[in-house]
Each structure stands twice: as C-alpha cells, then as structure tokens.
Design a protein around this motif. Structure first.
Motif, PDB file in Angstrom:
ATOM      1  N   PRO A 197       5.436   0.488 -10.836  1.00 40.91           N
ATOM      2  CA  PRO A 197       5.597   1.183  -9.549  1.00 40.91           C
ATOM      3  C   PRO A 197       7.083   1.288  -9.220  1.00 40.91           C
ATOM      4  O   PRO A 197       7.877   0.432  -9.607  1.00 40.91           O
ATOM      5  N   ARG A 198       7.450   2.350  -8.531  1.00 42.29           N
ATOM      6  CA  ARG A 198       8.857   2.543  -8.197  1.00 42.29           C
ATOM      7  C   ARG A 198       8.965   3.384  -6.936  1.00 42.29           C
ATOM      8  O   ARG A 198       8.004   4.011  -6.511  1.00 42.29           O
ATOM      9  N   LYS A 199      10.147   3.390  -6.375  1.00 40.36           N
ATOM     10  CA  LYS A 199      10.406   4.224  -5.200  1.00 40.36           C
ATOM     11  C   LYS A 199      11.229   5.423  -5.633  1.00 40.36           C
ATOM     12  O   LYS A 199      12.112   5.307  -6.483  1.00 40.36           O
ATOM     13  N   VAL A 200      10.929   6.564  -5.035  1.00 34.98           N
ATOM     14  CA  VAL A 200      11.665   7.788  -5.323  1.00 34.98           C
ATOM     15  C   VAL A 200      12.065   8.442  -4.010  1.00 34.98           C
ATOM     16  O   VAL A 200      11.454   8.198  -2.968  1.00 34.98           O
ATOM     17  N   ARG A 244       1.338   3.705 -13.163  1.00 38.41           N
ATOM     18  CA  ARG A 244       0.480   4.686 -13.828  1.00 38.41           C
ATOM     19  C   ARG A 244       0.591   4.542 -15.337  1.00 38.41           C
ATOM     20  O   ARG A 244       1.514   3.926 -15.847  1.00 38.41           O
ATOM     21  N   TYR A 267       9.514   7.397  -0.878  1.00 40.09           N
ATOM     22  CA  TYR A 267       8.144   6.925  -0.919  1.00 40.09           C
ATOM     23  C   TYR A 267       7.900   6.169  -2.215  1.00 40.09           C
ATOM     24  O   TYR A 267       8.637   6.298  -3.187  1.00 40.09           O
ATOM     25  N   ALA A 268       6.862   5.350  -2.193  1.00 45.25           N
ATOM     26  CA  ALA A 268       6.541   4.506  -3.348  1.00 45.25           C
ATOM     27  C   ALA A 268       5.557   5.229  -4.257  1.00 45.25           C
ATOM     28  O   ALA A 268       4.562   5.781  -3.782  1.00 45.25           O
ATOM     29  N   LYS A 269       5.850   5.208  -5.538  1.00 46.80           N
ATOM     30  CA  LYS A 269       4.916   5.723  -6.536  1.00 46.80           C
ATOM     31  C   LYS A 269       4.147   4.546  -7.099  1.00 46.80           C
ATOM     32  O   LYS A 269       4.717   3.477  -7.333  1.00 46.80           O
ATOM     33  N   LYS A 270       2.874   4.726  -7.314  1.00 49.04           N
ATOM     34  CA  LYS A 270       2.044   3.660  -7.859  1.00 49.04           C
ATOM     35  C   LYS A 270       2.286   3.528  -9.367  1.00 49.04           C
ATOM     36  O   LYS A 270       2.809   4.447 -10.004  1.00 49.04           O
TER      37      LYS A 270
END
Length: 94
Positions: free
Chosen positions: A77-80, A62, A57-60
């Motif tokens: 933003p990154r995907k984890v 921050r 999922y994508a993290k916004k």
C-alpha cells in the motif's frame, strides 16, 4: 516536447521581475513549496483557486507482476498525490 519548468526556472523568472537578491527569492520559493507540502501531508488536500487541487489518497495493496520474470508479486500500500485542474484553468487551457 520536454520543456520542464524547474525550481531554478521559477527563481530566475521571479528574479527578472523583482529587485531582490536571487538567494532571497530561492528561499521564498522553497518556503512556499514547504507550506504546500505540509498542507498536503496534514489535510490530504491543497486547493489553489483558479489553478487546481492537489489531493493525497492511500492506494491499497494489490497484486502485480514482475515484467522481467513474470513472477506474481504483491505491491505494498502507498500514498499518491493527484492534481485536478480547476474548471477556469481547464477552460483557459482548451
């Protein structure tokens, strides 16, 4: 307690159980991992029954802080990928 299982350990374990060359087994393990990676990239999820589910999922973006300078920074933003155990495996573990 730093007993990390590596790809080499997996290949060695399979090599002990089957009568095939180590190189061939290594290639199959690599192929399996490639299939798993592409499934996560394509579908953002990989479910292995009785084991668990990998979800991407994508993290916004921050706000964060540089611990050395205490300077405020914006984290991109990154995907984890997270892993959730199946109930069956969790019960077995506990």
């Amino acid at each position: 307690m730093n007993n990390t299982l590596t790809k080499a350990d997996i290949v060695d374990s399979i090599t002990e159980k089957v009568d095939q060359p180590r190189g061939e087994i290594k290639q199959r393990v690599e192929s399996l991992l490639a299939i798993m990676k592409s499934a996560i990239v394509r579908d953002h999820a990989l479910l292995i029954s009785g084991f668990g589910k990998f979800e991407a999922y994508a993290k916004k973006a921050r706000k964060g802080r540089n611990p050395q300078t205490s300077e405020s920074i914006t984290l991109e933003p990154r995907k984890v990928v997270v892993f959730r155990l199946s109930k069956k495996f969790r019960d077995q573990l506990n």
